[in-house]
Write an enzyme that holds these catalytic residues in place. Structure first.
Site, PDB file in Angstrom:
ATOM      1  N   ARG A 192     -44.572  52.172  74.928  1.00  0.00           N
ATOM      2  CA  ARG A 192     -45.821  52.156  75.700  1.00  0.00           C
ATOM      3  C   ARG A 192     -46.161  53.557  76.167  1.00  0.00           C
ATOM      4  O   ARG A 192     -45.268  54.390  76.323  1.00  0.00           O
ATOM      5  CB  ARG A 192     -45.638  51.319  76.978  1.00  0.00           C
ATOM      6  CG  ARG A 192     -45.391  49.886  76.806  1.00  0.00           C
ATOM      7  CD  ARG A 192     -45.122  49.265  78.177  1.00  0.00           C
ATOM      8  NE  ARG A 192     -46.346  48.957  78.880  1.00  0.00           N
ATOM      9  CZ  ARG A 192     -47.031  47.837  78.712  1.00  0.00           C
ATOM     10  NH1 ARG A 192     -46.607  46.923  77.872  1.00  0.00           N
ATOM     11  NH2 ARG A 192     -48.126  47.611  79.390  1.00  0.00           N
ATOM     12  N   GLU A 202     -55.606  40.695  75.482  1.00  0.00           N
ATOM     13  CA  GLU A 202     -55.855  39.430  76.162  1.00  0.00           C
ATOM     14  C   GLU A 202     -57.025  39.676  77.107  1.00  0.00           C
ATOM     15  O   GLU A 202     -56.983  40.614  77.910  1.00  0.00           O
ATOM     16  CB  GLU A 202     -54.600  39.023  76.956  1.00  0.00           C
ATOM     17  CG  GLU A 202     -54.755  37.673  77.581  1.00  0.00           C
ATOM     18  CD  GLU A 202     -53.532  37.235  78.393  1.00  0.00           C
ATOM     19  OE1 GLU A 202     -52.463  37.882  78.292  1.00  0.00           O
ATOM     20  OE2 GLU A 202     -53.670  36.260  79.141  1.00  0.00           O
ATOM     21  N   LYS A 245     -52.093  45.114  83.913  1.00  0.00           N
ATOM     22  CA  LYS A 245     -53.330  44.456  84.310  1.00  0.00           C
ATOM     23  C   LYS A 245     -53.149  43.688  85.613  1.00  0.00           C
ATOM     24  O   LYS A 245     -54.067  43.602  86.414  1.00  0.00           O
ATOM     25  CB  LYS A 245     -53.819  43.548  83.188  1.00  0.00           C
ATOM     26  CG  LYS A 245     -54.634  44.335  82.170  1.00  0.00           C
ATOM     27  CD  LYS A 245     -55.289  43.456  81.164  1.00  0.00           C
ATOM     28  CE  LYS A 245     -54.344  43.203  80.015  1.00  0.00           C
ATOM     29  NZ  LYS A 245     -54.875  42.395  78.951  1.00  0.00           N
TER      30      LYS A 245
HETATM   31  P1  ATP Z   1     -50.452  44.808  80.582  1.00  0.00           P
HETATM   32  O1  ATP Z   1     -48.989  44.678  80.404  1.00  0.00           O
HETATM   33  O2  ATP Z   1     -50.927  46.104  81.077  1.00  0.00           O
HETATM   34  O3  ATP Z   1     -51.076  43.670  81.299  1.00  0.00           O
HETATM   35  P2  ATP Z   1     -50.803  43.731  78.107  1.00  0.00           P
HETATM   36  O4  ATP Z   1     -49.753  44.131  77.158  1.00  0.00           O
HETATM   37  O5  ATP Z   1     -50.707  42.402  78.715  1.00  0.00           O
HETATM   38  O6  ATP Z   1     -51.016  44.835  79.150  1.00  0.00           O
HETATM   39  P3  ATP Z   1     -52.731  43.137  76.204  1.00  0.00           P
HETATM   40  O7  ATP Z   1     -54.166  42.948  76.402  1.00  0.00           O
HETATM   41  O8  ATP Z   1     -51.899  41.986  75.868  1.00  0.00           O
HETATM   42  O9  ATP Z   1     -52.220  43.841  77.492  1.00  0.00           O
HETATM   43  O10 ATP Z   1     -52.435  44.340  75.208  1.00  0.00           O
HETATM   44  C1  ATP Z   1     -53.082  44.535  74.008  1.00  0.00           C
HETATM   45  C2  ATP Z   1     -52.238  45.468  73.184  1.00  0.00           C
HETATM   46  O11 ATP Z   1     -52.102  46.722  73.843  1.00  0.00           O
HETATM   47  C3  ATP Z   1     -50.842  44.946  72.956  1.00  0.00           C
HETATM   48  O12 ATP Z   1     -50.515  45.125  71.588  1.00  0.00           O
HETATM   49  C4  ATP Z   1     -49.977  45.815  73.814  1.00  0.00           C
HETATM   50  O13 ATP Z   1     -48.727  45.994  73.222  1.00  0.00           O
HETATM   51  C5  ATP Z   1     -50.769  47.121  73.877  1.00  0.00           C
HETATM   52  N1  ATP Z   1     -50.515  47.845  75.123  1.00  0.00           N
HETATM   53  C6  ATP Z   1     -50.614  47.375  76.377  1.00  0.00           C
HETATM   54  N2  ATP Z   1     -50.267  48.304  77.272  1.00  0.00           N
HETATM   55  C7  ATP Z   1     -49.945  49.420  76.566  1.00  0.00           C
HETATM   56  C8  ATP Z   1     -49.491  50.743  76.919  1.00  0.00           C
HETATM   57  N3  ATP Z   1     -49.303  51.098  78.184  1.00  0.00           N
HETATM   58  N4  ATP Z   1     -49.252  51.615  75.920  1.00  0.00           N
HETATM   59  C9  ATP Z   1     -49.451  51.264  74.640  1.00  0.00           C
HETATM   60  N5  ATP Z   1     -49.861  50.052  74.252  1.00  0.00           N
HETATM   61  C10 ATP Z   1     -50.111  49.133  75.187  1.00  0.00           C
HETATM   62 MG    MG Z   2     -50.045  40.868  77.245  1.00  0.00          MG
END
Ligand code: ATP
Ligand code: MG
Length: 559
Positions: free
Chosen positions: A261, A34, A271
């Site tokens: 994760r 995102e 984020k």
């Molecule tokens: P955050 O929770 O840190 O804001 P997010 O999941 O909202 O991160 P996205 O941009 O939606 O961030 O994530 C893109 C992809 O990265 C998604 O498929 C998510 O599952 C994966 N992802 C996010 N954080 C991690 C992590 N700590 N380890 C592995 N994969 C991750």
């Molecule tokens: Mg997300």
């Protein structure tokens, strides 16, 4: 930390089976960030998995899809930064860059179709009311009083939502599934909401936006994704993912598979948390070298290969765990040990005058660039009568196990000569301001022809040739392993490490003036350092990427 063979993790096994069984000719995966912030080092795990799995098969592809369904939080700056970071890590989406916003017309059509199939309704409850009626794991939810609206009425209201007749929060489109389902995401979840904000790509064309649960599965299906890999928090929502794709007729039905994760000690990887650090000014920006963002660790000097290697070591699991930040640092050290040229710099300079060295003389001494890699060759380092050594490398009252300089003791100056301390000069407060030494001309290059040994070897910089530089030393951003473990009534910011950044005025050997931003070095005995874009050839700035293991600190701790 146990390392797993990445060829045998459960996701790769599943993909291999599907290809062997002819379910898919090759995998099509996607990485779906995102664009509401910069990528963090946790994302490296998703990226290496999504792009990595695809690359293991001829014809395999991985799409980069921006999940830009929330106009309020998203910006083009983040789109650019995310692309830079993925490329930096060493992955490439080729022509396969997509935006969920490209599908807004199709997604709107799918929503109308879902209404026609009696699978969705327009609900007038507020989000608080919806939440309050959701029920719990042990109690069913309460159905919305608007649940039984006719298909015609729903289509009309949804069309009017889209036409801008209602304000945000007045109405939402909800799936009509089962308010008593033991799976909470199936209790008539919202699918579309009203947002009156300009979108970074579609401008003001839309005022209804699909929620993640609706947009994600359909975007996957539209793109022909075979395996939709995501993190464990989406496990419950897989039922909704499947329900939407089963209820609508879509080109295909991708398989969602969840993995754990990547989490690290001493930092936060959400984020939202990272955005607060930036917006409240606790760091200088998203790429501050203290930040666990890819842009931050890149600026700090982490090589991308170290992150990829860490992900390989950690493997892919079904249960969350927290990795010691030190494990990542070890991967950084191990790669830089092989690749980074050595140089000498002094972070806390103490002047040394070598009294029997001829005044005005300069010698160019040979210094090995990288003992791990003879191909990196040898450079010349100037030596003269006045040099700087590290203040820590001298002690007046040196204990036995202190193998560095002390009154009357002899040490080696790296690549240069043996010197013996003959006099200590102090100011009125008793602080040592200068040392006087003598050197043995027969030890040029660092060895005594008579076979005499010294226990210590010090790094140094010739004073008249020294380049003054700003060196930024870093420690962990948080003092506690789990930053969220904060005192009652406080949040993670209470655990910020006030010493996470320390700025030093250092002196460096002259060759370092030519370093360009991003160039990495080992400053002998001190650690790995990376030239920062803030620097200029006249006033270089270096970030300490990671320390070396300090053998004296270990001895000092033990005694
Ligand atoms: P955050 O929770 O840190 O804001 P997010 O999941 O909202 O991160 P996205 O941009 O939606 O961030 O994530 C893109 C992809 O990265 C998604 O498929 C998510 O599952 C994966 N992802 C996010 N954080 C991690 C992590 N700590 N380890 C592995 N994969 C991750
Ligand atoms: Mg997300």
């Amino acid at each position: 930390m146990a390392s797993e063979d990445t060829n045998t993790d459960f996701i790769r096994q599943r993909v291999a089976r599907d290809v062997a069984d002819g379910v898919h000719p090759h995998p099509v995966t996607r990485f779906p960030p995102e664009p509401n912030g910069y990528l963090h080092i946790g994302h490296a795990k998703a990226i290496t998995l999504d792009f990595g799995v695809a690359a293991e098969y001829p014809g395999g592809v991985c799409h980069l899809r921006f999940d830009d369904t929330n106009p309020a939080a998203e910006e083009t700056e983040y789109v650019e930064a995310i692309q830079d970071d993925i490329r930096w890590l060493g992955f490439d989406w080729g022509d396969n860059r997509f935006f969920a916003s490209d599908y807004f017309p199709q997604l709107y059509e799918y929503a109308c179709e879902l209404i026609r199939r009696d699978g969705a309704f327009v609900c007038d409850l507020s989000s608080e009311e919806i939440f309050a009626r959701r029920g719990t794991l042990t109690e069913p939810g309460i159905p919305s009083p608007y649940r039984d609206r006719s298909v015609e009425e729903n289509l009309d209201l949804f069309e009017r939502m889209r036409a801008g007749e209602f304000e945000p929060g007045e109405r939402v489109l909800r799936a009509k599934i089962d308010m008593a389902s033991p799976v909470l995401p199936l209790r008539d979840p919202p699918l579309y909401r009203i947002v009156k904000a300009s979108h970074h790509r579609t401008g003001d064309t839309w005022c209804v936006y699909p929620l993640y649960d609706f947009a994600h599965c359909l975007s996957d299906a539209i793109e022909g994704i075979t395996h939709s890999l995501c993190t464990l928090e989406f496990t419950d929502r897989r039922r909704l993912y499947d329900w939407i794709l089963d209820t609508l007729e879509t080109p295909c039905h991708p398989q969602q598979i969840e993995f754990a994760r990547l989490n690290f000690t001493h930092t936060v990887l959400s984020k939202r948390g990272l955005k607060r650090l930036v917006e409240e000014g606790h760091v200088r920006g998203w790429d501050d070298p203290r930040m666990p963002t890819m842009a931050g660790v890149r600026r700090r000097g982490y090589p991308p290969g170290a992150l990829v290697e860490l992900c390989r070591q950690v493997g892919v699991q079904k249960r969350d765990s927290v990795i010691q930040l030190a494990q990542l640092e070890a991967a950084v050290r191990s790669e830089l040990n092989e690749t980074a040229p050595r140089a000498m710099g002094v972070l806390d300079p103490l002047k040394v005058v070598i009294e029997n060295y001829p005044e005005g003389q300069t010698e160019e001494l040979d210094a090995v660039n990288n003992p791990q890699d003879p191909g990196q060759g040898v450079r010349k380092v100037p030596f003269s009568r006045e040099i700087y050594i590290e203040r820590d490398d001298f002690r007046e009252d040196a204990p036995k196990k202190f193998f560095r300089l002390a009154p009357g003791r002899e040490v080696r100056l790296r690549y240069a000569y043996f010197v013996t301390c003959t006099e200590v000069i102090k100011d009125a407060d008793g602080r040592v301001t200068e040392l006087r030494c003598s050197y043995d001309p027969a030890t040029r290059g660092g060895d005594a022809p008579d076979g005499r040994k010294v226990k210590g070897t010090l790094h140094w910089v010739s004073a008249p040739h020294a380049v003054e530089a700003e060196v930024r030393l870093y420690e962990t951003l948080f003092t506690t392993e789990d930053p969220h473990d904060a005192p009652e009534g406080q949040d993670f910011l209470a655990n910020l490490n006030p010493k996470a950044l320390e700025v030093r005025r250092a002196v460096l050997e002259p060759s370092l003036a030519a370093a360009r931003p991003g160039d990495r070095f080992q400053f002998e005995r001190l650690g790995y350092f990376c030239a920062d874009p803030d620097g200029t050839p006249k006033a270089p700035v270096f970030n300490r990427t990671v320390t070396l293991r300090d053998s004296w600190a270990k001895v000092a701790k033990r005694s």
